[in-house]
Design an enzyme around this catalytic site. Structure first.
Site, PDB file in Angstrom:
ATOM      1  N   HIS A   1      -6.066 -66.158  22.469  1.00  0.00           N
ATOM      2  CA  HIS A   1      -5.923 -65.725  23.869  1.00  0.00           C
ATOM      3  C   HIS A   1      -4.793 -66.515  24.542  1.00  0.00           C
ATOM      4  O   HIS A   1      -4.538 -67.675  24.199  1.00  0.00           O
ATOM      5  CB  HIS A   1      -7.241 -65.953  24.616  1.00  0.00           C
ATOM      6  CG  HIS A   1      -7.213 -65.388  26.001  1.00  0.00           C
ATOM      7  ND1 HIS A   1      -6.724 -66.093  27.065  1.00  0.00           N
ATOM      8  CD2 HIS A   1      -7.595 -64.170  26.487  1.00  0.00           C
ATOM      9  CE1 HIS A   1      -6.804 -65.339  28.163  1.00  0.00           C
ATOM     10  NE2 HIS A   1      -7.337 -64.168  27.823  1.00  0.00           N
TER      11      HIS A   1
ATOM     12  N   GLU B   1      -2.069 -58.303  25.363  1.00  0.00           N
ATOM     13  CA  GLU B   1      -2.299 -58.887  26.681  1.00  0.00           C
ATOM     14  C   GLU B   1      -1.050 -59.637  27.133  1.00  0.00           C
ATOM     15  O   GLU B   1      -0.886 -60.831  26.822  1.00  0.00           O
ATOM     16  CB  GLU B   1      -3.465 -59.868  26.638  1.00  0.00           C
ATOM     17  CG  GLU B   1      -4.798 -59.230  26.331  1.00  0.00           C
ATOM     18  CD  GLU B   1      -5.923 -60.048  26.940  1.00  0.00           C
ATOM     19  OE1 GLU B   1      -6.676 -59.495  27.737  1.00  0.00           O
ATOM     20  OE2 GLU B   1      -6.022 -61.234  26.630  1.00  0.00           O
TER      21      GLU B   1
ATOM     22  N   GLY C   1      -5.267 -62.498  34.513  1.00  0.00           N
ATOM     23  CA  GLY C   1      -5.884 -63.479  35.404  1.00  0.00           C
ATOM     24  C   GLY C   1      -5.474 -63.340  36.856  1.00  0.00           C
ATOM     25  O   GLY C   1      -4.775 -62.401  37.260  1.00  0.00           O
TER      26      GLY C   1
HETATM   27  O1  LIG Z   1      -9.869 -62.245  28.670  1.00  0.00           O
HETATM   28  C1  LIG Z   1      -9.521 -61.350  29.390  1.00  0.00           C
HETATM   29  C2  LIG Z   1      -8.146 -61.027  29.600  1.00  0.00           C
HETATM   30  O2  LIG Z   1      -7.365 -62.143  29.488  1.00  0.00           O
HETATM   31  C3  LIG Z   1      -7.862 -60.244  30.834  1.00  0.00           C
HETATM   32  O3  LIG Z   1      -8.217 -60.933  31.994  1.00  0.00           O
HETATM   33  P1  LIG Z   1      -8.198 -60.177  33.406  1.00  0.00           P
HETATM   34  O4  LIG Z   1      -8.802 -58.823  33.172  1.00  0.00           O
HETATM   35  O5  LIG Z   1      -9.015 -61.024  34.326  1.00  0.00           O
HETATM   36  O6  LIG Z   1      -6.752 -60.082  33.816  1.00  0.00           O
END
Ligand SMILES: O=C[C@H](O)COP(=O)(O)O
Length: 262
Positions: A87, A159, A165
């Site tokens: 991640h 991602e 985030g």
């Molecule tokens: O772990 C989840 C992803 O990094 C996406 O995060 P988010 O939906 O809060 O932007």
């Protein structure tokens, strides 16, 4: 790094209740990746629901003197069938390198876990026009230590770091499409024959989820904040199922994946 045992248990109970009352769209498969401390409790509460369970990270090595870490075998023992690897926060906050990701992918497969490999470019890399190269490198590197072993299935989450985030900007479809294409292209060269689902993650929310699953060649969504509550996850699942309608048979929402991993 969210949710106490009580909070994770309540989340899982809400998912169980939704499954039992038929309010989870049957054509959507859900997975959740709770904190390691809550895996076993969530496993017990979700037993028999069909909601898949995974860990957010694990160490690639065997049991031993690695204080503070948990192994692939340990997260599997606690109920995980999936392990998230690489991640963006692991890469940036904990200096996790492509080499470390490759070791973890190989260890996950050895332990019988489905790797969920996260790849994504930074805003600087995108501005420099390096997105395709960065993604191709991350994908190929992640799979480079498998040897002759192959995962039963593979999940890859595109991602972009700049989309994730609280400070993230939701990617527009063209940006997502570009990243997905690069990921697919790298996978085609390296892992032909392994069922693979490519997911998109980064600022997915109720307003963009339907467009993402219908307008792009994406197998599912990988959701953070918008799925931190069970009603949030269930709302996304419903929106995606409604949007997909009769056109396809979906399969994984904290992820949503179609049954025909593409
Ligand atoms: O772990 C989840 C992803 O990094 C996406 O995060 P988010 O939906 O809060 O932007």
């Amino acid at each position: 790094m969210t949710k106490t045992l009580a909070e994770a248990g309540a989340y899982a109970d809400a998912l169980r209740s939704a499954v039992e009352t038929g309010s989870v769209p049957p054509e959507v498969r859900l997975f959740v990746l709770p904190a390691a401390t809550t895996l076993a409790a969530v496993r017990d509460r979700l037993a028999g629901t069909g909601v898949a369970l995974g860990a957010q990270n694990a160490h690639p090595g065997p049991e031993g003197a690695v204080t503070g870490e948990v192994s692939m075998t340990m997260v599997r023992d606690a109920g995980a069938s999936i392990v998230e690897i690489g991640h963006a926060e692991r890469r940036t906050l904990f200096a996790e390198t492509d080499d470390m990701v490759a070791d973890k992918v190989a260890a996950a497969v050895t332990a019988g876990l489905t790797p969920l490999v996260c790849v994504g470019e930074t805003s600087t890399e995108r501005a420099r026009g390096e997105t395709e190269d960065v993604l191709a490198h991350q994908v190929r590197s992640a799979l480079s230590r498998l040897g002759s072993s192959r995962p039963v299935e593979l999940l890859v989450a595109y991602e972009p770091h700049w989309a994730i985030g609280a400070g993230g900007r939701a990617a527009v479809p063209d940006e997502v499409a570009e990243g997905l294409a690069a990921v697919r292209s790298a996978l085609a060269k390296d892992l032909a024959g392994t069922p693979t689902a490519v997911l998109y993650g980064g600022s997915v929310h109720p307003g963009n989820a339907a467009d993402l699953v219908t307008g792009l060649d994406v197998a599912g969504l990988f959701v953070g904040r918008a799925a931190w509550t069970a009603p949030g996850l269930l709302d996304l699942a419903r929106r995606c199922a409604d949007a997909l309608g009769e056109r396809t048979t979906p399969d994984l929402v904290s992820a949503i994946v179609r049954k025909d991993p593409r």
